[in-house]
Design an enzyme around this catalytic site. Sequence first.
Site, PDB file in Angstrom:
ATOM      1  N   HIS B 268       0.804  -1.300  -0.086  1.00  0.00           N
ATOM      2  CA  HIS B 268      -0.075   0.157   0.103  1.00  0.00           C
ATOM      3  C   HIS B 268       0.801   1.327  -0.366  1.00  0.00           C
ATOM      4  CE1 HIS B 268      -3.803   2.362   1.060  1.00  0.00           C
ATOM      5  NE2 HIS B 268      -2.913   3.208   1.643  1.00  0.00           N
ATOM      6  N   GLU B 269       1.712   1.326   1.034  1.00  0.00           N
ATOM      7  CA  GLU B 269       2.807   2.523   1.106  1.00  0.00           C
ATOM      8  C   GLU B 269       3.648   2.714  -0.383  1.00  0.00           C
ATOM      9  OE1 GLU B 269       1.730   4.726   3.003  1.00  0.00           O
ATOM     10  OE2 GLU B 269       0.507   3.175   4.542  1.00  0.00           O
TER      11      GLU B 269
END
Lengths: 505, 505
Positions: B268-269
């Site tokens: 996600h990051e």
Amino acid sequence: MNKIETVEKQFLNHVKKMSAYSEAIGLIHWDMRTGAPKNGVEQRSEVLGVLSSEVFALSTSKEMEEYLEVLSTPECQEKISEITRKSVEECKKDYERNKKIPAEEYREYVILQSKSESVWETAKEKADFSLFQPYLEKLVEYNKKFIEYWGYEGNKYNTLLDDYEPGVTVEVLDQVFGQLREKIVPLVSAISESTHKPKTDFLFQSFPKEQQREFSLAVLKELGYDFDSGRLDETVHPFATGLNPGDVRVTTKYDENDFRSAVFGTIHECGHALYEQNISKDLIGTPLCGGTSMGIHESQSLFYENFVGRNKHFWTKNYELFKKYAKGQFDDVSLNDFYRAINESKPSLIRIEADELTYSLHVMVRYEIEKGLFNDEIEVKDLPEFWNMKMEEYLGVRPENDAEGVLQDVHWSGGSFGYFPSYALGYMYAAQMKEAMLKDLPNFDELLEDGNLVVIREWLTEKVHRHGSMKKPLEILQDVTGEGLNAEYLIRYLEKKYGEIYQLS
Amino acid sequence: MNKIETVEKQFLNHVKKMSAYSEAIGLIHWDMRTGAPKNGVEQRSEVLGVLSSEVFALSTSKEMEEYLEVLSTPECQEKISEITRKSVEECKKDYERNKKIPAEEYREYVILQSKSESVWETAKEKADFSLFQPYLEKLVEYNKKFIEYWGYEGNKYNTLLDDYEPGVTVEVLDQVFGQLREKIVPLVSAISESTHKPKTDFLFQSFPKEQQREFSLAVLKELGYDFDSGRLDETVHPFATGLNPGDVRVTTKYDENDFRSAVFGTIHECGHALYEQNISKDLIGTPLCGGTSMGIHESQSLFYENFVGRNKHFWTKNYELFKKYAKGQFDDVSLNDFYRAINESKPSLIRIEADELTYSLHVMVRYEIEKGLFNDEIEVKDLPEFWNMKMEEYLGVRPENDAEGVLQDVHWSGGSFGYFPSYALGYMYAAQMKEAMLKDLPNFDELLEDGNLVVIREWLTEKVHRHGSMKKPLEILQDVTGEGLNAEYLIRYLEKKYGEIYQLS
């Protein structure tokens, strides 16, 4: 609030802002040296430029001029707090130094500094002084002009020394360095002729990095380093940095084939860090919240590195633990053989790798050169030859090229002249402080054997750390030891220690 | 240089300075969340205060006012570069927002924000909304006043939404959220009744942190994250931060009994980071050098997390590698069972732990509350009950206390209203972009199986990343997909994926 109180408050807000910027700058430097990704560096340098310019602008601003003028009047001096008074003194020194250089000239100089550093890097890589020479010539020229702007008393070089070690002059250094040299040079010769040399081969066997780190952490803890106010990271050129007393970081470098780099490096930086961690919280946000001089700072790091870390009693306590972290290579090495090995002394070419006996001689080579340069007795073009000659005279070794000679240190490329003597001064201060400490703590060796190092740290905090820059270096020394600079203590320590290790008597 | 060129240059220098301060602030935030020693935090917050005030001062300064005035004239608009024009637009929006709030009121609000965050922490710990209620009431009151100062079109809440997702209004959200809910709610029910549920026990066996880290690093590399322009660190609440395109850092959190936290968190990051790493270098030093909105940013992170990371084809490539890093617990688990396990869906109470199917419903609960608050349809004191009722209505679960209910998110305590919808918008954007991408890259699944993810990253860079904030969110969406916001793509994706996993058809 009356007028004086108002101005005092404004001034303190002004310096608080400056110290906030400086803290941000400090964090950026730490980050750049502990793993910042390389592609971000160019832009990060821009950020540093903006913040540094802002600090410079604040330190020379119209407001600063007014604050200093008002707060320096006798009427104000009487009414403001001691912290404000000393802060005014610091800011005034800075203000005058900065204001006396024409802005345009200073700007040119900053550009020259940054160019010179990268030219120096290349020159060192190629071991070719001629590449660096024109830049060094210009750097020296600028500094000569600055000396004229700033003025000088006695020797011109004093003005540069004053920036790092206020109160210590050429007259003082000539004397103490002369004394030191007179005793150390024969000691170095005697050692080289000794037949009782330590065995050292076991030092260079593989010691995994992660294990070195664990041991370093254990040592930091024992020395009294507060991990709630700091952290240990890895870097190329180790340093400690005090961002504020609650955040003082140390860094180290691991060599898997020579644990001494990490272990003694960590202890050294821990000495710096203990100073910064224990500055009085009252000084936070003022220009006084830092070590008072390079020399006093170095006295703390060298105290821990040499008088604690290379002390046999420290290892009486820690050798078994150390062996647990190592991979078995010390299992057959006695404590005494280990102690002698980590205190081996022999003349070498590189200052930062020098042992504690020969270290000061490296500093003196640089001192003689700087003094000569600023008194027009040596020319930049003659430095390589002068360097090599001095190395032979003091240490009996001669560099084969400029990389291991005159080009080895970064300092001059950044325009830092007058800095080197602090290293040797710190060592003399430390030896003097150790003597004074023994009067209060005659059981010093026992404290090391018991791992009760907090008592030692508290003594140093009481006498040195907590004052930050509230006292000048020689004032600290006088208050701690009851006397001025005196090389005798260091000489006695070295003669005794190395006499024993090499059985010279 | 003529007058316009001069002002343009001054303006660009001014915003460059602002972006330098912002970069320093970003680094300090990163540091505080990745290991800064706790005793330094109080003083570091002062530093943040000084730097933030400076950015605020620069954004509302007399100089800024003049630059904006001059550069907004039709004559100037024609002559300045596109980057300058868009930068002026950004700064003008900020300037007007900031200038319309009376300074004293803003100061009070900043103090309230900081108090509220710490009160919220305590209230959450004690699961007691009544502690937080008076603070939340004041925060809402201030924001209502701000809406009056700023003005609004249509719904009052639009003004707050505009801060995070310009162009997206209550009218738009009511429609797309309604559509989504209408399809997701029955899907969630159908799943809960399915007899074909994935087995998941193997997910929760011990997976050593260091091994999770190694796998996360391998995945980052495969996704195209550039380690010369970033680094991976550990933190409590994972985030990515773009300091400049050459320094975009990701963080993650390791749970040794649930690898999903680190692996999907990192992916996600990474989606956020790929956006920031690939912004055009031409935008560095301007206010345009960042993602254009929260929603578009989230579209990138969710694209990678869900459409790549939870995609079976990604695991076809990576499952064997993953098993090597694990401790054997997956050796008897087939790829299909693993894939179904990591895509398990069931209603839960906590937004940040929700699966991709139910996630949007959590967002809608918050949306309905915020909309109600700013249209005087709900009162703060009724929030716990309203929250619980909505959770039951949308998800069929009811919190047992406020900590797992209305107090779970930090956002409101910092005065962030209008932020939540971005999370669901990002998901819809991502689904739309995925469809558009398939037209250019019909072999998407094969690319995942081949680990050839650079092609996907390049497509997103071309269409989204490189533009930074040069385009508004809906402009990006239109240019990429040829249409406006449309919930259908996400609905179709969810129905197909979960229909298959739970054999619903």
